[in-house]
Design a protein around this motif. Structure first.
Motif, PDB file in Angstrom:
ATOM      1  N   ILE A   4       0.859  -1.178   0.000  1.00  0.00           N
ATOM      2  CA  ILE A   4       0.000   0.000   0.000  1.00  0.00           C
ATOM      3  C   ILE A   4       0.896   1.229   0.000  1.00  0.00           C
ATOM      4  CG2 ILE A   4      -1.731   1.286   1.290  1.00  0.00           C
ATOM      5  CD1 ILE A   4      -2.733  -1.395   2.352  1.00  0.00           C
ATOM      6  N   VAL A  10      -7.132   0.885  -3.992  1.00  0.00           N
ATOM      7  CA  VAL A  10      -7.462  -0.117  -2.979  1.00  0.00           C
ATOM      8  C   VAL A  10      -8.967  -0.355  -2.965  1.00  0.00           C
ATOM      9  CG1 VAL A  10      -5.487   0.455  -1.512  1.00  0.00           C
ATOM     10  CG2 VAL A  10      -7.655   1.616  -1.139  1.00  0.00           C
ATOM     11  N   PRO A  56      -5.224  -3.887  -1.218  1.00  0.00           N
ATOM     12  CA  PRO A  56      -4.632  -3.263  -2.405  1.00  0.00           C
ATOM     13  C   PRO A  56      -4.947  -4.032  -3.679  1.00  0.00           C
ATOM     14  CG  PRO A  56      -2.951  -4.413  -1.160  1.00  0.00           C
ATOM     15  CD  PRO A  56      -4.213  -4.477  -0.345  1.00  0.00           C
TER      16      PRO A  56
END
Length: 90
Positions: A4, A10, A56
């Motif tokens: 991330i 995401v 993600p």
């Protein structure tokens, strides 16, 4: 899986916006990031979330830290990912 980071797309896994996609616009600390949909694109408003509540994807856009919703929307459009972010994950 992908880490991330800034510009990572995401999927929210918890809360009222679960299943919707957003873009990471700021890394706050080891546990929290700031995300935005933007709200008129995916329905996710700008907020701080725990990284345990997002998953993600493999998509990343190039944005600056703390980018405005208009800049995020423009980056999504130029990368051809606007429709990808609009899709809700079931």
């Amino acid at each position: 899986m992908a880490a991330i980071g800034l510009g990572r797309i995401v999927v929210k896994t918890k809360g009222r916006e679960a299943g919707r996609k957003a873009v990471v616009i700021d890394l706050i600390d080891n546990n929290y990031v700031e995300i935005t949909g933007p709200i008129d694109v995916s329905g996710v408003k700008r907020r701080r979330v725990n990284i345990k509540h997002i998953e993600p994807t493999d998509q990343v856009i190039s944005i600056e830290k703390g980018a405005s919703d208009e800049k995020v929307k423009g980056a999504l459009k130029s990368a051809g990912l606007l429709d990808f972010v609009k899709e809700k994950v079931i």
